[in-house]
Design a protein around this motif. Structure first.
Motif, PDB file in Angstrom:
ATOM      1  N   ALA A 107      37.758  68.698  12.406  1.00 26.02           N
ATOM      2  CA  ALA A 107      39.130  68.578  12.174  1.00 26.02           C
ATOM      3  C   ALA A 107      39.615  69.865  11.427  1.00 26.02           C
ATOM      4  O   ALA A 107      40.758  70.477  11.898  1.00 26.02           O
ATOM      5  CB  ALA A 107      39.441  67.143  11.382  1.00 26.02           C
ATOM      6  N   ALA A 109      42.248  72.935  12.261  1.00 22.25           N
ATOM      7  CA  ALA A 109      43.122  73.238  11.468  1.00 22.25           C
ATOM      8  C   ALA A 109      43.437  74.809  11.235  1.00 22.25           C
ATOM      9  O   ALA A 109      44.257  75.525  11.251  1.00 22.25           O
ATOM     10  CB  ALA A 109      43.168  72.706  10.086  1.00 22.25           C
ATOM     11  N   LEU A 168      46.196  68.629  15.061  1.00 24.83           N
ATOM     12  CA  LEU A 168      45.302  67.805  14.453  1.00 24.83           C
ATOM     13  C   LEU A 168      45.431  66.348  15.275  1.00 24.83           C
ATOM     14  O   LEU A 168      44.367  65.512  14.888  1.00 24.83           O
ATOM     15  CB  LEU A 168      45.085  67.650  13.110  1.00 24.83           C
ATOM     16  N   THR A 196      42.357  64.114  16.262  1.00 22.06           N
ATOM     17  CA  THR A 196      41.196  64.401  15.462  1.00 22.06           C
ATOM     18  C   THR A 196      41.534  63.059  14.360  1.00 22.06           C
ATOM     19  O   THR A 196      42.296  62.466  14.074  1.00 22.06           O
ATOM     20  CB  THR A 196      40.980  65.599  14.737  1.00 22.06           C
ATOM     21  N   GLY A 212      48.243  65.324  11.010  1.00 24.08           N
ATOM     22  CA  GLY A 212      47.453  64.841  12.192  1.00 24.08           C
ATOM     23  C   GLY A 212      47.845  63.405  12.502  1.00 24.08           C
ATOM     24  O   GLY A 212      47.485  62.960  13.444  1.00 24.08           O
TER      25      GLY A 212
END
Length: 408
Positions: free
Chosen positions: A263, A267, A290, A293, A338
């Motif tokens: 994750a 990013a 994201l 994730t 996300g």
């Protein structure tokens, strides 16, 4: 087009930590120097310095660690060595750096020789608290592009028992017409514990920067700056100011281990390749990247000439502007980038001369005071980050710190 005369930023890849392993640290330094193309003679000097530092920290400090890292810009790669310990500290740093002053039990070259071998060297030490040492090794002749100190630096450390860190940080330079993409200062951490060996096959000699040229779209009218009191104020429709700005990101992937690292690296990639110029725009881009994730806590700051700072944060990323006698906290809001993210809010603050931006994950306690950093603040950002990690790191989670200073 790449801007060469803006603030200096360097890609920083944390490669391996070593504790009580001087031989392993020396061997890893040799492999690292060869793989990034440091050159035979320069690699030998790196190995000599690492051997001295590693032996010293093993024999004469408490809770000592050595971190080997790769530094890169668009044209060259080098090696940085960070040494962190919890005591007893150096009583007289100036004396310790003089020729002929040796520490019993080391190889005998002394810190003064390490300082001369390195292209840059910095040491911060407080008796009873410990020492942070930084040494950088670039190919010779020294490239002009790395002759000054980077304005952003940081550090990551994985939770015990994990080989990768779920935290990451990175930075890039942005202007109103063109953007410099700096390779991510990512937490590609391979920890080395007793009996373990780093995965050197994963290292390369090239950076991963992305460069883009574009024209900025029309932007809404700026909200007036906050007053001289230094308190941050909510800004609606925040717009990037003219000239060069430095964007800095801190990210904490939820949990720890490979999924958290996945994750945080998503990013980092979104930050590197996105077109966002304000913290809100950048976080919106990261939020889209994201999805799928486990998500992350993310904070983004934009520092501009004249000391204007814009900040937007979601989740447990602590951020503040610190001086020798003050700490102005920057407000993040609950959520998961996300996954679950409410309306973004941007805060603006004026950073005065001597102000330093500090951002860290919840792998560090927030119960530190400006006085804890007062002797660290004159040092390079990487040394400040390492000193704060030593002071406030909890060891119960992945941890990361990113520092920005001198960018305004």
């Amino acid at each position: 087009m790449i801007i060469l005369d803006g603030p200096l930023l360097l890609d920083c890849e944390d490669v391996a930590w070593f504790r009580d392993q001087p031989e392993a640290a020396r061997g890893a330094a040799a492999a690292l120097g060869r793989r990034i193309g440091l050159g035979e003679h320069r690699t030998a000097q790196l190995v000599l310095a690492v051997a001295e530092l590693a032996t010293n920290v093993t024999k004469h400090t408490t809770d000592g660690s050595i971190l080997l890292r790769v530094l890169r810009n668009e044209t060259v790669a080098g090696v940085e060595v960070l040494v962190i310990d919890g005591g007893p500290g150096v009583a007289d740093v100036t004396a310790a750096l003089r020729d002929g002053v040796l520490t019993i039990g080391t190889l005998g070259i002394g810190l003064g020789a390490v300082q001369r071998l390195a292209d840059s060297f910095d040491i911060h030490s407080v008796q009873g608290l410990g020492t942070v040492q930084l040494a950088r090794f670039w190919p010779r002749p020294l490239p002009a592009s790395v002759g000054s100190e980077a304005v952003v630096g940081g550090i990551t450390r994985a939770i015990g028992g994990e080989d990768v860190c779920g935290d990451a940080w990175t930075a890039r330079v942005d202007t109103d017409e063109e953007t410099v993409r700096v390779p991510a200062a990512k937490a590609d951490l391979r920890q080395s514990g007793p009996g373990a060996s780093p995965d050197w096959s994963a290292m390369t000699a090239t950076g991963t920067g992305h460069h883009a040229t574009r024209h900025a779209p029309p932007e809404p009218q700026r909200t007036p700056r906050p007053g001289a009191g230094g308190r941050s104020e909510l800004v609606r429709s925040a717009a990037a100011g003219p000239g060069r700005g430095v964007l800095v990101m801190s990210c904490d992937g939820l949990g720890h281990g490979p999924m958290a690292a996945r994750a945080s690296q998503a990013a980092v990639q979104a930050f590197r390749t996105g077109a966002g110029r304000t913290p809100e725009q950048v976080i919106e881009e990261i939020h889209r990247a994201l999805r799928g994730t486990r998500g992350a806590a993310v904070a983004v700051a934009r520092l501009e000439p004249g000391g204007r700072l814009l900040f937007c944060g979601i989740g447990n990323i602590a951020a503040c502007v610190v001086t020798a006698d003050s700490r102005a906290n920057l407000l993040s809001h609950p959520g998961i980038v996300g996954s679950q993210m409410r309306q973004l809010r941007t805060y603006e603050q004026q950073v005065g001369a001597g102000g330093t931006l500090v951002m860290h994950s919840d792998g560090l306690s927030e119960r530190w005071r400006p006085g804890d950093l007062v002797t660290l603040l004159p040092h390079p950002p990487a040394v400040i980050a390492a000193g704060l990690l030593r002071h406030a790191g909890t060891r119960r989670d992945d941890a990361s710190v990113v520092i920005a200073k001198g960018a305004w």
